[in-house]
Design a protein around this motif. Structure first.
Motif, PDB file in Angstrom:
ATOM      1  N   LYS A   8       0.843  -1.207   0.000  1.00  0.00           N
ATOM      2  CA  LYS A   8       0.000   0.000   0.000  1.00  0.00           C
ATOM      3  C   LYS A   8       0.876   1.254   0.000  1.00  0.00           C
ATOM      4  CE  LYS A   8      -3.627   2.228   2.692  1.00  0.00           C
ATOM      5  NZ  LYS A   8      -3.252   3.105   3.786  1.00  0.00           N
ATOM      6  N   ASP A   9       1.905   1.279   0.845  1.00  0.00           N
ATOM      7  CA  ASP A   9       2.807   2.441   0.906  1.00  0.00           C
ATOM      8  C   ASP A   9       3.551   2.637  -0.416  1.00  0.00           C
ATOM      9  OD1 ASP A   9       1.984   2.847   3.515  1.00  0.00           O
ATOM     10  OD2 ASP A   9       3.882   2.181   4.427  1.00  0.00           O
ATOM     11  N   PHE A  10       3.982   1.543  -1.019  1.00  0.00           N
ATOM     12  CA  PHE A  10       4.665   1.621  -2.311  1.00  0.00           C
ATOM     13  C   PHE A  10       3.742   2.244  -3.362  1.00  0.00           C
ATOM     14  CE2 PHE A  10       5.136  -0.602  -6.454  1.00  0.00           C
ATOM     15  CZ  PHE A  10       6.302   0.014  -6.878  1.00  0.00           C
ATOM     16  N   ILE A  11       2.521   1.754  -3.444  1.00  0.00           N
ATOM     17  CA  ILE A  11       1.576   2.276  -4.436  1.00  0.00           C
ATOM     18  C   ILE A  11       1.281   3.745  -4.168  1.00  0.00           C
ATOM     19  CG2 ILE A  11      -0.798   2.114  -5.303  1.00  0.00           C
ATOM     20  CD1 ILE A  11      -0.552  -0.971  -4.892  1.00  0.00           C
ATOM     21  N   GLU A  12       1.048   4.093  -2.906  1.00  0.00           N
ATOM     22  CA  GLU A  12       0.729   5.484  -2.556  1.00  0.00           C
ATOM     23  C   GLU A  12       1.904   6.422  -2.761  1.00  0.00           C
ATOM     24  OE1 GLU A  12      -0.970   5.396   1.375  1.00  0.00           O
ATOM     25  OE2 GLU A  12      -2.876   4.613   0.622  1.00  0.00           O
ATOM     26  N   SER A  13       3.121   5.891  -2.806  1.00  0.00           N
ATOM     27  CA  SER A  13       4.306   6.738  -3.003  1.00  0.00           C
ATOM     28  C   SER A  13       4.500   7.125  -4.469  1.00  0.00           C
ATOM     29  CB  SER A  13       5.561   6.021  -2.498  1.00  0.00           C
ATOM     30  OG  SER A  13       5.946   4.985  -3.388  1.00  0.00           O
ATOM     31  N   GLN A  14       3.736   6.518  -5.354  1.00  0.00           N
ATOM     32  CA  GLN A  14       3.889   6.786  -6.780  1.00  0.00           C
ATOM     33  C   GLN A  14       3.258   8.128  -7.150  1.00  0.00           C
ATOM     34  OE1 GLN A  14       5.840   4.686  -8.552  1.00  0.00           O
ATOM     35  NE2 GLN A  14       5.993   3.792  -6.502  1.00  0.00           N
ATOM     36  N   PRO A  15       3.819   8.793  -8.144  1.00  0.00           N
ATOM     37  CA  PRO A  15       3.176  10.015  -8.639  1.00  0.00           C
ATOM     38  C   PRO A  15       1.760   9.668  -9.100  1.00  0.00           C
ATOM     39  CG  PRO A  15       5.294   9.665  -9.718  1.00  0.00           C
ATOM     40  CD  PRO A  15       5.014   8.445  -8.902  1.00  0.00           C
ATOM     41  N   GLN A  16       0.864  10.603  -8.968  1.00  0.00           N
ATOM     42  CA  GLN A  16      -0.536  10.356  -9.305  1.00  0.00           C
ATOM     43  C   GLN A  16      -0.692   9.764 -10.710  1.00  0.00           C
ATOM     44  OE1 GLN A  16      -3.131  10.493  -7.219  1.00  0.00           O
ATOM     45  NE2 GLN A  16      -4.407   9.689  -8.844  1.00  0.00           N
ATOM     46  N   GLU A  23      -2.372   0.675  -9.206  1.00  0.00           N
ATOM     47  CA  GLU A  23      -3.497   0.135  -8.424  1.00  0.00           C
ATOM     48  C   GLU A  23      -4.336  -0.808  -9.269  1.00  0.00           C
ATOM     49  OE1 GLU A  23      -5.445   3.779  -7.251  1.00  0.00           O
ATOM     50  OE2 GLU A  23      -4.496   3.758  -5.277  1.00  0.00           O
ATOM     51  N   ILE A  24      -4.656  -0.396 -10.484  1.00  0.00           N
ATOM     52  CA  ILE A  24      -5.457  -1.226 -11.394  1.00  0.00           C
ATOM     53  C   ILE A  24      -4.735  -2.540 -11.677  1.00  0.00           C
ATOM     54  CG2 ILE A  24      -6.291  -1.425 -13.780  1.00  0.00           C
ATOM     55  CD1 ILE A  24      -6.918   1.645 -13.593  1.00  0.00           C
ATOM     56  N   LEU A  25      -3.473  -2.459 -12.041  1.00  0.00           N
ATOM     57  CA  LEU A  25      -2.715  -3.669 -12.352  1.00  0.00           C
ATOM     58  C   LEU A  25      -2.612  -4.593 -11.147  1.00  0.00           C
ATOM     59  CD1 LEU A  25       0.134  -2.342 -14.640  1.00  0.00           C
ATOM     60  CD2 LEU A  25      -1.688  -3.934 -15.260  1.00  0.00           C
ATOM     61  N   HIS A  26      -2.322  -4.041  -9.983  1.00  0.00           N
ATOM     62  CA  HIS A  26      -2.200  -4.859  -8.775  1.00  0.00           C
ATOM     63  C   HIS A  26      -3.506  -5.600  -8.506  1.00  0.00           C
ATOM     64  CE1 HIS A  26      -1.051  -6.221  -4.840  1.00  0.00           C
ATOM     65  NE2 HIS A  26      -1.973  -5.485  -4.255  1.00  0.00           N
ATOM     66  N   ASN A  81       9.325   2.764 -12.798  1.00  0.00           N
ATOM     67  CA  ASN A  81      10.639   3.318 -13.093  1.00  0.00           C
ATOM     68  C   ASN A  81      10.440   4.764 -13.522  1.00  0.00           C
ATOM     69  OD1 ASN A  81      10.109   3.247 -16.054  1.00  0.00           O
ATOM     70  ND2 ASN A  81      10.144   1.040 -15.693  1.00  0.00           N
ATOM     71  N   THR A  82      11.492   5.427 -13.884  1.00  0.00           N
ATOM     72  CA  THR A  82      11.381   6.854 -14.203  1.00  0.00           C
ATOM     73  C   THR A  82      10.484   7.133 -15.400  1.00  0.00           C
ATOM     74  OG1 THR A  82      13.415   6.735 -15.495  1.00  0.00           O
ATOM     75  CG2 THR A  82      13.607   7.482 -13.209  1.00  0.00           C
TER      76      THR A  82
END
Length: 143
Positions: A8-16, A23-26, A81-82
């Motif tokens: 959850k923290d990893f996903i939330e750390s991503q740029p919008q 989230e969709i892929l997960h 990734n970037t």
């Protein structure tokens, strides 16, 4: 920190711009691979050195190294990734299979022997990606 909190923290750390796609892929990978072991790799080795981008992992396989040592690891990896998102499909024996079968079908993505890399979900055919992921689970030790 427990596994679900790390993910959850990893996903939330991503740029919008990436967060919604991840989230969709997960969610869709978990549905597709119902019951598969879930992993989180923070990208660090045993010495806390960063060796890769963090990844959510699905399924399990036994990797055998050149020296004969074995390690349990995930079969499918989801990472950012970037420039976008990467889906790793580990353990395929034929390194030409993914690019030859899915390279021309998936859309705007770079497809290598074990990785499908794309900028956003809208750039690819998600059904083709899910077929490749499903294929990647074939031959795992367990789901």
């Amino acid at each position: 920190m427990d596994l679900n909190t790390q993910i959850k923290d990893f996903i939330e750390s991503q740029p919008q711009s990436k967060r919604r796609d991840v989230e969709i892929l997960h969610t869709e990978i978990q549905k597709l691979l119902s019951g598969a072991k879930l992993w989180f790799f923070d990208g660090k080795d045993e010495n806390a050195k960063i060796v890769a981008n963090p990844q959510i992992g699905y399924g399990t396989q036994t990797m055998t190294y050149a020296d004969g040592k074995q390690k349990e690891f995930y079969q499918i990896g989801l990472s950012t990734n970037t420039t976008g998102i990467s889906v790793y499909i580990m353990g395929l024996e034929d390194k030409n299979y993914l690019p030859n079968v899915y390279g021309n079908l998936i859309g705007k993505a770079k497809v290598t022997g074990y990785c499908i890399k794309f900028k956003t979900l809208k750039d690819i055919n998600k059904d083709v990606l899910m077929k490749a992921i499903s294929l990647g689970m074939t031959g795992t030790d367990s789901r």
